[in-house]
Every structure is written in structure tokens, then in C-alpha cells.
Design a protein around this motif. Sequence first.
Motif, short mmCIF file in Angstrom:
data_model
loop_
_atom_site.label_atom_id
_atom_site.label_comp_id
_atom_site.label_asym_id
_atom_site.label_seq_id
_atom_site.Cartn_x
_atom_site.Cartn_y
_atom_site.Cartn_z
N THR A 70 54.75 6.13 87.11
CA THR A 70 55.83 5.48 87.82
C THR A 70 56.25 4.25 87.02
O THR A 70 55.47 3.73 86.22
CB THR A 70 55.40 5.03 89.23
N PRO A 71 57.48 3.77 87.18
CA PRO A 71 57.91 2.59 86.41
C PRO A 71 56.97 1.40 86.57
O PRO A 71 56.66 0.73 85.58
CB PRO A 71 59.30 2.30 86.99
N ASN A 72 56.51 1.15 87.76
CA ASN A 72 55.59 0.03 87.98
C ASN A 72 54.28 0.24 87.25
O ASN A 72 53.76 -0.67 86.59
CB ASN A 72 55.36 -0.17 89.47
N PHE B 157 53.37 -0.73 65.85
CA PHE B 157 54.69 -0.70 66.47
C PHE B 157 54.63 -0.68 67.99
O PHE B 157 53.92 0.16 68.58
CB PHE B 157 55.46 0.54 65.99
N PHE B 158 55.40 -1.56 68.60
CA PHE B 158 55.55 -1.61 70.05
C PHE B 158 57.04 -1.51 70.38
O PHE B 158 57.89 -1.46 69.49
CB PHE B 158 54.96 -2.91 70.59
N PHE B 159 57.35 -1.52 71.66
CA PHE B 159 58.74 -1.42 72.10
C PHE B 159 59.06 -2.52 73.10
O PHE B 159 58.34 -2.70 74.08
CB PHE B 159 59.00 -0.05 72.74
N GLY B 160 60.14 -3.24 72.81
CA GLY B 160 60.55 -4.32 73.71
C GLY B 160 60.99 -3.82 75.06
O GLY B 160 60.83 -4.51 76.07
N ASP B 161 61.53 -2.63 75.08
CA ASP B 161 61.89 -2.01 76.36
C ASP B 161 62.00 -0.51 76.17
O ASP B 161 62.02 0.00 75.05
CB ASP B 161 63.19 -2.59 76.93
N GLU B 162 62.04 0.19 77.29
CA GLU B 162 62.15 1.64 77.25
C GLU B 162 62.89 2.13 78.49
O GLU B 162 62.78 1.53 79.57
CB GLU B 162 60.75 2.28 77.18
N ARG B 163 63.62 3.19 78.31
CA ARG B 163 64.26 3.85 79.45
C ARG B 163 63.23 4.70 80.19
O ARG B 163 62.29 5.22 79.57
CB ARG B 163 65.42 4.72 78.97
N ASN B 164 63.40 4.85 81.48
CA ASN B 164 62.45 5.62 82.28
C ASN B 164 62.78 7.11 82.17
O ASN B 164 63.21 7.75 83.13
CB ASN B 164 62.52 5.16 83.74
N VAL B 165 62.58 7.64 80.97
CA VAL B 165 62.84 9.04 80.68
C VAL B 165 61.66 9.60 79.89
O VAL B 165 60.89 8.84 79.29
CB VAL B 165 64.15 9.21 79.86
N PRO B 166 61.49 10.92 79.86
CA PRO B 166 60.41 11.50 79.04
C PRO B 166 60.59 11.12 77.57
O PRO B 166 61.70 10.88 77.09
CB PRO B 166 60.60 13.01 79.25
N VAL C 194 54.95 -7.32 81.19
CA VAL C 194 55.90 -6.21 81.10
C VAL C 194 56.27 -5.83 82.53
O VAL C 194 55.40 -5.75 83.39
CB VAL C 194 55.29 -5.00 80.36
N LYS C 195 57.55 -5.59 82.78
CA LYS C 195 58.00 -5.33 84.14
C LYS C 195 58.92 -4.11 84.20
O LYS C 195 59.58 -3.76 83.23
CB LYS C 195 58.76 -6.54 84.69
N GLU C 196 58.95 -3.49 85.36
CA GLU C 196 59.95 -2.47 85.61
C GLU C 196 61.21 -3.16 86.14
O GLU C 196 61.13 -4.17 86.85
CB GLU C 196 59.45 -1.43 86.62
N VAL C 197 62.35 -2.65 85.76
CA VAL C 197 63.63 -3.24 86.15
C VAL C 197 64.52 -2.15 86.73
O VAL C 197 64.76 -1.13 86.07
CB VAL C 197 64.34 -3.89 84.93
N VAL D 269 68.98 3.56 87.81
CA VAL D 269 67.87 3.94 86.94
C VAL D 269 66.90 2.78 86.80
O VAL D 269 67.24 1.62 87.03
CB VAL D 269 68.36 4.35 85.53
N TYR D 270 65.67 3.13 86.41
CA TYR D 270 64.67 2.13 86.06
C TYR D 270 64.56 2.00 84.55
O TYR D 270 64.80 2.95 83.80
CB TYR D 270 63.29 2.55 86.59
N ARG D 271 64.20 0.80 84.13
CA ARG D 271 63.78 0.58 82.75
C ARG D 271 62.48 -0.22 82.78
O ARG D 271 62.16 -0.86 83.78
CB ARG D 271 64.84 -0.18 81.95
#
Length: 242
Positions: free
Chosen positions: A110-112, A67-76, A163-166, A173-175
Motif C-alpha cells: 500500500t502507499p503508506n 541508486f535511490f529514487f526521490g519519488d515514485e508513482r504508485n504503479v507496478p 518518506v511519505k505517501e501523497v 492517484v497516490y505517489r
Amino acid sequence: MKLNIFNTPDEVVDALAQYFVKKANEAIAARGKFSVSLSGGSSPKKLYELLASTTYADSVDWTKVYFFFGDERNVPQTDKDSNYLMAKKALFDPLYIDADHIFPVDTTLTPNEAAQKYAEEIAEFFDDDEMSFDLVLLGLGDNSHTASLFPYTPVLHDRTPSVKEVWLDDQQVYRITMNAPLINEARFIAFLVYGEGKAEAVHHVLEDDEDIENYPAQLIDSITGEVEWFLDEAAAADLENQ
């Protein structure tokens, strides 16, 4: 592209669960494992809960699913808004998925750095093979975004799978997100979209002229596989061609 339109949200979710099981078993039979990229949000949560239920839990050899994730929020990962936490509660824990089969985004970085590390983990998983997931699950926002490919963000112009930070200026916020070139490497891509609130976005993405800045989900088009949309009647209501 194929449209699958059903009367109710429950029928949509059940149809996608059947599709998930079919693709998982095909991949396991052909290659010994099934790699899937999950989507966040309330709609996929219902899918994951159904897959973990007695209806489908015994339909897949989960020891061979990654399992992977297409995106994630920059939260714990313990945050209520974490896509990982939602999937953990709805899918991983009920099915007793081994931790080494789950690849969350490391949001302690960090998001990057998180984006770079995730891209490296994906490349390492596929080793010398192309970074081609067996299945990528996607949702659609009412602003026509998918994963964290939001309107007027630089990631929309990526040409190399990564994969990139947005940074979302309106939300401050970052994602972290897979970009379109990486998603499009997948063998199969499935959109799960239901509710009348998504009808306008569905129309924009599927029937309007190309305008990726306003309708980022138009970027999604599997290179070698297929894209299927799982919609209810309400989400498909504005489509001229069904």
C-alpha cells in the motif's frame, strides 16, 4: 544556491552529466561510495542516457554507486509510468548495475506501507550516519512541484526527514516521495530544468516571496551542502537576476 544557464537543453544535460561525474568521483575518493537519489520524468531520462553512453560510461566506477529514487508513482515497476522502469532502461541496464545497488520503491505494498518501508531502507543504508545523500537530482513541474511535493499537500509541512505517501486529489492517484527535510540533508542538490514551459515556475520558486503551498520547490535548501540549478535560456527567461 548557484545558477548554471546554458543556451540549449543539450548543453544543460551535458553540464549536469559532468557535474554528476565530478560529484561521484569526489564521493568515491572520500568515502568509498556514491549515493544518489534519482528524479523521474523525460528530462532526467536524457541525462541517464548520456551518462550510460560511451561519452561518460567509463568516467565513474559504477560498482561503487548506489541508486535511490526521490519519488515514485504508485504503479507496478513494469508500468510505463514507473520512474524505476525508466531509469532501468536508460541507466541501470546499459551500465550493468548490480541489483543490490538499486533501491526502488516497493509499489506492491500500500502507499503508506511502501513509504514506511522505503524510509526504513534508507535509514538502514546509512546505518548510524545521517541520512545524507551525496547527490539528489530534482526536476521542476510547471506547477512548481519537485519530487512529489505538490501544492497544498500535507507533506509540505513535515519537519523530520522521511518518506511519505501523497494523495493527489486532482489526479486521483497516490505517489511516494522523499520529504523536503530528507532531501535537504543531501550534500549536493541539483535541479534539471529546461524549456519555456518551466520559465514561470522557475521565477516563482527562485524570485517570488516564500509561499510553499503554491511553490513547494521553495522548500529545497540543502542544510550543509549546496543547491545548483541547471537551466536553459528558455527556462531562465523570466528571471530578473541571472
